[in-house]
Design a protein around this motif. Structure first.
Motif, PDB file in Angstrom:
ATOM      1  N   TYR A  95       0.806  -1.212   0.000  1.00 33.30           N
ATOM      2  CA  TYR A  95       0.000   0.000   0.000  1.00 33.30           C
ATOM      3  C   TYR A  95       0.843   1.267   0.000  1.00 33.30           C
ATOM      4  CZ  TYR A  95       0.362   0.823   5.133  1.00 33.30           C
ATOM      5  OH  TYR A  95       0.799   1.092   6.396  1.00 33.30           O
ATOM      6  N   GLY A 101       0.958   1.849  11.445  1.00 33.54           N
ATOM      7  CA  GLY A 101       0.037   2.347  10.431  1.00 33.54           C
ATOM      8  C   GLY A 101      -0.634   3.673  10.741  1.00 33.54           C
ATOM      9  N   LEU A 102      -0.457   4.187  11.942  1.00 33.98           N
ATOM     10  CA  LEU A 102      -1.252   5.361  12.322  1.00 33.98           C
ATOM     11  C   LEU A 102      -0.564   6.654  11.867  1.00 33.98           C
ATOM     12  CD1 LEU A 102      -3.816   5.921  14.198  1.00 33.98           C
ATOM     13  CD2 LEU A 102      -2.136   6.580  15.906  1.00 33.98           C
ATOM     14  N   PRO A 103      -1.165   7.393  10.921  1.00 31.38           N
ATOM     15  CA  PRO A 103      -0.466   8.569  10.388  1.00 31.38           C
ATOM     16  C   PRO A 103      -0.448   9.728  11.376  1.00 31.38           C
ATOM     17  CG  PRO A 103      -2.640   8.383   9.388  1.00 31.38           C
ATOM     18  CD  PRO A 103      -2.472   7.183  10.278  1.00 31.38           C
ATOM     19  N   ASN A 132      -0.133   8.112   4.024  1.00 30.12           N
ATOM     20  CA  ASN A 132      -0.771   6.796   3.975  1.00 30.12           C
ATOM     21  C   ASN A 132      -2.006   6.805   3.087  1.00 30.12           C
ATOM     22  OD1 ASN A 132       1.002   5.465   5.573  1.00 30.12           O
ATOM     23  ND2 ASN A 132      -0.405   5.110   7.276  1.00 30.12           N
ATOM     24  N   GLU A 133      -2.852   7.829   3.254  1.00 25.81           N
ATOM     25  CA  GLU A 133      -4.065   7.862   2.445  1.00 25.81           C
ATOM     26  C   GLU A 133      -3.716   8.070   0.973  1.00 25.81           C
ATOM     27  OE1 GLU A 133      -7.091  10.824   3.339  1.00 25.81           O
ATOM     28  OE2 GLU A 133      -8.293  10.148   1.639  1.00 25.81           O
ATOM     29  N   LEU A 150      -4.814  -0.702  17.511  1.00 24.18           N
ATOM     30  CA  LEU A 150      -5.949  -1.640  17.592  1.00 24.18           C
ATOM     31  C   LEU A 150      -5.662  -2.880  18.433  1.00 24.18           C
ATOM     32  CD1 LEU A 150      -7.919  -2.095  14.250  1.00 24.18           C
ATOM     33  CD2 LEU A 150      -8.779  -1.547  16.527  1.00 24.18           C
TER      34      LEU A 150
END
Ligand SMILES: Cc1cc2nc3c(=O)[nH]c(=O)nc-3n(C[C@H](O)[C@H](O)[C@H](O)COP(=O)(O)OP(=O)(O)OC[C@H]3O[C@@H](n4cnc5c(N)ncnc54)[C@H](O)[C@@H]3O)c2cc1C
Ligand SMILES: Cc1cc2nc3c(=O)[nH]c(=O)nc-3n(C[C@H](O)[C@H](O)[C@H](O)COP(=O)(O)OP(=O)(O)OC[C@H]3O[C@@H](n4cnc5c(N)ncnc54)[C@H](O)[C@@H]3O)c2cc1C
Ligand code: SF4
Ligand code: FES
Lengths: 498, 277
Positions: A217, A273-275, A292-293, A435
């Motif tokens: 990704y 993964g957390l921007p 990331n997006e 998470l």
């Protein structure tokens, strides 16, 4: 936070010595004297012209030819006491694989790589070699130009893949033990491969619909073609690894649920993964993305082919990317490829502090990327419709070195100026994804929202639960994630056979 | 790949989708959502969970046909498969014994609020539902609501069911008649939730809404879904989707939802002209 292992283990030294003493190695050393080796210039990686490649997503580097690879391998002095290996986080036997290339045994070179590195075609492309193996290479000290270890690694593993003779190693007899691997990034995929070979039944749970983590990704096709990743994933399937995509551990099932389903050991490789955002005014305007997006839309969702694919992404006239790492370089080069007239890096320190791979910075410059260094955005301005229209920046000076040893940027009062931009991408770093920590009672966390481990074994505070990669380090590198994974896999095997 | 068990029109433009996803069904809680991708080239879109059946291993959503993705969903038949159906995502709605709770639902929100209605009743609340639709023939699941709610009221733009009105008025009337009301939960299109928030604010009644910003991954990885609540940026997919309606920056949400308006039209034209079955 990361452990540096500089001194090689005595067993490893012994093994390397045995390889070094082999007759064919002696013969090769004799065949070309060191001073002739030192005269050869480093083979330049063939690449597509900048004006052509900055309009599409095909790979920039074309790979060494066989002749080039052998010529480059000949530059390696085959040192009696090789330093490069200590620079590699997984301690690849670099002289052996390089000398196998010199000898023309390309498949054997690839297998040599795979003894310690399960993803060499990927590492050969994305490792920061200039600060790892190549930094310590004797040729660098002697001539200033190290052996192109990364390019050779890429060559050998591409040769294996393209020859179609990917080696499936013998698997140990099934143990009947079930292992759950969380996250199909480089860390998770490596653990899965190692444990499958040791005879365990491995299931990888991946939240997204494709495997690879950041490699699918985040890192764009022009740097790491998806076909390479696909070959690695297919290889794992052939080893018997089951990959369950669209399964979010913590939501679809918790670690405790999986324990109840019979999984006995766990590896958390859920990444960072957390921007992070800068928390400056206007950051939620339409047209401001996290890296990331932006990269996920383009790479995973294939927005570059919109509307044939349904996911859209903004096309910019002027794109500004905030940051100076690999993520920023990938984002800005993506914006250029999607047609931005101006694509600008805005970075608060100077060029020497940029954490991106040297090659990426160099490629970005060739492709027409602008650099506004010692600069930071302080606010975004929108139009009447809430869309980004401009960005106010401030110049920075460099002060005293900070904890990372880099000189701290300090704002220069009165240096503010505004540039018109219609796309901004924030690439200032990611934090570990919360998470799993949130849904796993008893899992001990560190200072940076990272999962805490014993660095010798990668064990977490919960029995049978191990972790590695960006979830324990914050944003790091592919090879460090893989190094963690190899340690964890060996320990998980021990744990399961206890 | 997850298999479609049922896909049919409930009322014009609103469809029901039931998907075989036993693992998701096992974990569903009221207020959560799934992300679905209608086909290999599709977008990942969020849909609220409207029902689930652990035994059948199924999860149900109700969706409004608006653009390309939902049109693609509306063309699916039982037996088809979708490449992505992941969940349950988001924090579950808070379910407790509050006292009197008024639910305000419209559009796909009638489906989305159903699990909450059921759970609130089971938790011992007095549950009153105000259901909004443009016209009476657009109301669905009336009997479901009547089976668990103490009262069910309707508002529509015709006279057929009740007063000719938009939801805030009947909601206000209900809040007065049923005082004290412990909380209001409003789910539906953004405008309906905004209007309910405006109506309850002067009365000082805690109001929960389920925000619907654009999403991509739904797991906190991209930040597409960021919203402002109480002056702080939140990721709706992991911090929500439920928020206190009186803390939400509604203007920002309206703007961000329209981010891709031109692209959506382009995508829809292409789909209708070249692919629509
Ligand atoms: C744009 C970009 C460029 C980069 N370039 C380089 C480079 O050139 N060289 C380099 O060495 N490094 C680079 N990096 C860093 C490198 O990619 C990471 O350090 C590496 O991928 C970390 O591997 P990982 O396996 O720990 O995590 P990740 O690759 O992040 O993979 C984690 C996986 O876990 C999944 N996951 C997360 N939570 C859950 C859950 N609850 N349940 C199931 N699955 C879950 C995620 O979806 C993801 O697929 C780059 C990073 C980015 C973003
Ligand atoms: C947590 C959550 C729960 C939702 N639950 C439901 C539901 O139960 N039923 C239902 O009908 N709708 C629901 N929605 C909205 C639904 O996701 C959108 O209507 C859908 O994505 C539209 O896709 P489209 O391609 O058909 O339309 P498009 O042409 O893409 O867009 C039409 C409108 O939908 C919105 N939209 C577009 N893409 C997205 C996206 N990826 N995420 C969110 N909104 C988007 C846009 O604001 C746009 O105005 C929910 C949204 C969220 C965030
Ligand atoms: S894996 Fe990375 S560090 Fe190790 S030898 Fe290869 S390029 Fe160098
Ligand atoms: S949808 Fe990506 S973070 Fe919420």
């Amino acid at each position: 936070m990361a452990e540096e292992k500089k001194e090689l283990a005595p067993e490893l030294k012994e093994k390397l010595r045995a390889e070094f003493e082999k007759d064919w190695r002696k013969d090769l050393r004799k065949a070309v004297p060191p001073k002739d080796r030192m005269k050869q210039v480093r083979q330049k990686m063939p690449e597509r012209p900048a004006g052509e490649r900055n309009k599409d997503f095909k790979e920039v580097n074309l790979g060494l030819t066989q002749d080039m690879a052998q010529a480059e391998a000949r530059r390696c002095l085959d040192c009696a006491n090789p330093q490069c290996i200590a620079g590699c986080p997984v301690a690849i036997d670099i002289p052996s694989f390089v000398k196998l290339i010199e000898r023309g045994e390309f498949l054997a070179a690839a297998w040599k790589l795979k003894e310690t590195n399960s993803l060499p075609a990927i590492c050969g492309r994305v490792c920061p070699q200039e600060t790892q193996c190549e930094e310590l290479c004797a040729m660098k000290k002697a001539s200033g130009v190290p052996v192109a270890i990364g390019n050779l690694e890429r060559f050998a593993s591409d040769f294996e893949r393209l020859s179609g003779s990917i080696n499936i190693p013998p698997l140990l007899p099934p143990t009947g033990k079930k292992v759950a691997v969380i996250g199909a990034g480089p860390a998770g995929l490596t653990v899965a491969g190692d444990l499958a070979k040791l005879g365990h039944k491995v299931t990888v749970f991946e939240a997204l619909h494709e495997s690879g983590g950041v490699l699918i990704y985040g890192i764009p096709e022009f740097r790491l073609p998806k076909a390479i990743l696909k070959a690695e994933v297919d290889y794992l399937r052939r080893l018997g690894v089951d990959i369950r995509t669209s399964f979010v551990v913590g939501m679809t099932a918790t670690i405790d649920d999986l324990r109840n389903d019979g999984y006995e050991a766990f590896f958390i490789g859920s990444g960072a993964g957390l921007p992070n955002f800068m928390k400056i005014p206007g950051e939620n305007l339409v047209g401001v993305y996290s890296a990331n997006e932006y990269l996920t839309r383009v790479n995973l969702m294939r927005a570059y082919a919109f509307p044939a694919y349904d996911t859209p992404v903004f096309q910019a006239k002027t794109a500004a990317v905030i940051g100076g790492g690999n993520v920023a370089m990938d984002s800005v080069r993506t914006a250029k490829r999607l047609g931005a007239e101006r694509a600008v890096i805005v970075y608060r320190r100077s060029r020497t502090e940029m954490p991106a791979r040297t090659e990426e910075i160099h490629h970005a410059e060739e492709e027409g990327i602008e650099f506004q260094l010692l600069t930071t955005p302080i606010r975004y301005f929108g139009d009447n419709y809430g869309h980004l229209r401009a960005m106010e920046c401030q110049k920075m000076g460099l002060g005293e070195p900070d904890a990372s040893g880099r000189r701290r940027p300090v704002p220069i009062e009165g240096s503010e100026y505004t540039i018109e931009v219609d796309l901004a991408v924030c690439a200032i770093g990611q934090s570990p994804n919360p998470l799993i920590p949130q849904t796993t009672p008893g899992l001990k966390m560190g200072k940076w929202a990272n999962v805490e481990v014993d660095w010798a074994t990668m064990a977490t505070s919960l029995p049978g639960v191990y972790a590695g990669g960006d979830i324990i380090r914050g944003g790091a590198t592919v090879i460090l994630a893989m190094g963690d994974a190899r340690v964890a896999a060996a320990q998980i095997d021990k744990y399961l056979r206890r | 790949m997850p298999k479609i068990l049922d896909q049919r029109r409930l009322v014009p433009n609103l469809h029901l989708l039931e998907v075989h996803a036993p693992e998701v069904a096992r974990k569903c809680r009221p207020g959560q959502f799934v992300i679905i991708m209608p086909d290999e080239r599709g977008e990942r879109i969020p849909l609220s969970i409207a029902d689930w059946d652990v035994e059948r291993g199924s999860v149900t959503a109700v969706f409004l046909v608006v653009g390309t993705s939902t049109r693609k969903l509306a063309a699916l038949k039982a037996g088809n498969e979708v490449p992505v159906f992941v969940g349950p995502l988001g924090r579950p709605s808070e379910i407790a014994s509050f006292g009197t709770v008024v639910l305000a639902a419209g559009c796909f929100g009638i489906g989305a609020l159903w699990p909450t209605a059921r759970a609130l009743k089971a938790a011992g609340n007095k549950v009153i539902a105000v259901i909004d639709a443009k016209a009476d023939y657009l109301v669905y699941w009336k009997d479901r609501y009547q089976s668990v709610c103490d009262r069910v009221l309707f508002s529509s733009r015709d006279h057929a069911l009740a007063s000719k009105d938009f939801i805030p008025r009947p909601l206000e009337d209900t809040l007065k008649a049923e005082a004290p009301v412990a909380r209001v939960i409003a789910v539906g299109c953004t405008y309906l939730m905004y209007a309910c928030a405006q109506a309850t604010k002067p009365l000082g009644i805690k109001t929960i809404v389920s925000l619907n910003p654009i999403m991509v991954d739904g797991t906190g990885m991209c930040g597409a879904c960021r919203c402002t609540a109480a002056g702080k940026t939140k990721f709706a997919c992991v911090d929500g989707p439920d928020f206190d309606a009186h803390e939400v920056d509604w203007e920002e949400l309206f703007i961000r939802r329209k981010s891709y308006f031109d692209d959506e039209v382009r995508s829809l034209c292409r789909y209708e002209e070249t692919e629509l079955p």
